[in-house]
Design an enzyme around this catalytic site. Sequence first.
Site, mmCIF file in Angstrom:
data_model
loop_
_atom_site.group_PDB
_atom_site.id
_atom_site.type_symbol
_atom_site.label_atom_id
_atom_site.label_comp_id
_atom_site.label_asym_id
_atom_site.label_seq_id
_atom_site.Cartn_x
_atom_site.Cartn_y
_atom_site.Cartn_z
ATOM 1 N N CYS A 38 -34.740 14.067 -7.644
ATOM 2 C CA CYS A 38 -34.503 12.708 -7.135
ATOM 3 C C CYS A 38 -33.336 12.662 -6.163
ATOM 4 O O CYS A 38 -33.324 11.847 -5.250
ATOM 5 C CB CYS A 38 -34.258 11.752 -8.294
ATOM 6 S SG CYS A 38 -32.907 12.275 -9.351
ATOM 7 N N GLU A 56 -33.483 4.006 -12.986
ATOM 8 C CA GLU A 56 -32.994 5.191 -12.269
ATOM 9 C C GLU A 56 -34.115 5.612 -11.333
ATOM 10 O O GLU A 56 -35.072 6.271 -11.740
ATOM 11 C CB GLU A 56 -32.667 6.311 -13.270
ATOM 12 C CG GLU A 56 -31.581 5.953 -14.275
ATOM 13 C CD GLU A 56 -30.195 5.896 -13.644
ATOM 14 O OE1 GLU A 56 -29.970 6.535 -12.602
ATOM 15 O OE2 GLU A 56 -29.324 5.197 -14.187
#
Length: 456
Positions: A244, A210
Amino acid sequence: MSEMKQTIMLQRAFFGTGKTKDVAFRITKLCALQDSIKRHEEEILSALRLDLNKSAFESYETEIGIVLEEIRYTVKHLPGWAKPRRVKTPIIHFPSSSYIYTEPYGSVLIMSPWNYPFQLAMAPLVGALAGGNCCVVKPSEYSFHTSEIIEKIIREVFREEYVAVVRGGRAQNRSLLDEKFDYIFFTGSPKVGRIVMEAASRHLTPVSLELGGKSPCVVDKTANVKLAAKRIVWGKFLNAGQTCVAPDYLLVHKSVKAELMREMKKYITAFYGEYPLEGEKLPKIINEKHFERLLGLMESGHIVAGGGYSRESLKIAPTILDDITWEDAVMREEIFGPLLPVMEFDKLKDVFAVIEEHPKPLAFYYFTTSKKNEAYAIRTVSFGGGCINDTIIHLSNPNMPFGGVGESGMGQYHGKNSYDTFTHQKSMMKKSNLVDVYLRYPPFKKHLKILKKVMR
Ligand code: NAD
């Protein structure tokens, strides 16, 4: 034998008992985790305040609440997910039936970053436990206080043979990566993602990565500019831009740029006050290294809003940078801070073409009221996930997978996708003994003719 090796051996032995394959056991443990998180809510909030100066609202909204929701949703659906699923069988295999069984991998390593330090360690843990795995959790060393409370909760709820926590920095990471795990779930930068994947390849361990990257935000001339400004400012400056999926940079049609800039400045003031560095509303930058890096990026273009900072509190005011080009430093790396570079465009086609020239982003946000443009963007641009007319919120829907593509990562999680990530799908065909069709056995003689009729 090192402590780490011993922990992994303990976990292998415990996994071997088959205890974690019992769905009722998994549910009991997930509920125990839920209770413990609720009991320690104040400590989690204060740890997040110390690490990142997050407000109680932001911490609950983006960390504790998300994890509790993930547990609630998982506990509700787990019995259904864990059931073997019957699927169709081609006629050629008559008489037989086919099933997909899900089975845990074994011992899973979860490595998490510092920006949503509680959520990004705990949400994958929920998926790994739901899948019936044992786990080693390695939270980030930078978010020290949150890692401390994560360790406390995990030690309180689980024995080490089931879930263990390893604290420390790169050295600990490296020794963990030397060990053989059955799955590695890593959240962090593409740079470290490469190191993780390389290490995993030595043991042929499957990975989820991720990662991050530069997520574009596009505002076209048909957009509802006021609402776009509000939602961009919210998404960009949440957690001081250390998200993110934050909109990394903004591409706006030249006809609406002036209005959008005006509105964004208005909302920055409305959300963070005239003096954002004062008061408690603004989260801080995680450490001096990142703080100095961001000050360097702030030299790109010129500042049209914000620009203030405090070395003492490690805070940077929400800042908008104009007159940016792709050559500027701020456009050459993921910003991961409260700086929003803005570029204008004329033709929509050029915008999507330039996004496509760059690595595939984790998120993509597009503000438009044109259904045609919306469809064109979704068809043209490749990205992990995103929103039309909003930012960030796609990740809070457990019915949708969350993860990147290409440079922004591989694999996905949240809700059922977490369960799928942390389990292997075992295919089983069950054959009847009543009939045994001769066709497949040699010598084949005229079998090919019949076979061609069945398999066309
Ligand atoms: P990072 O990659 O620097 O660190 C992640 C983890 O790797 C930490 O635990 C760290 O200790 C470890 N690490 C660092 N250097 C290492 C090395 N050389 N060898 C082995 N381990 C090492 O990331 P970060 O700074 O903690 O987080 C920021 C990055 O994470 C950004 O790129 C961001 O976009 C990304 N991110 C992605 C998601 C997502 O869900 N996709 C969520 C949050 C953050």
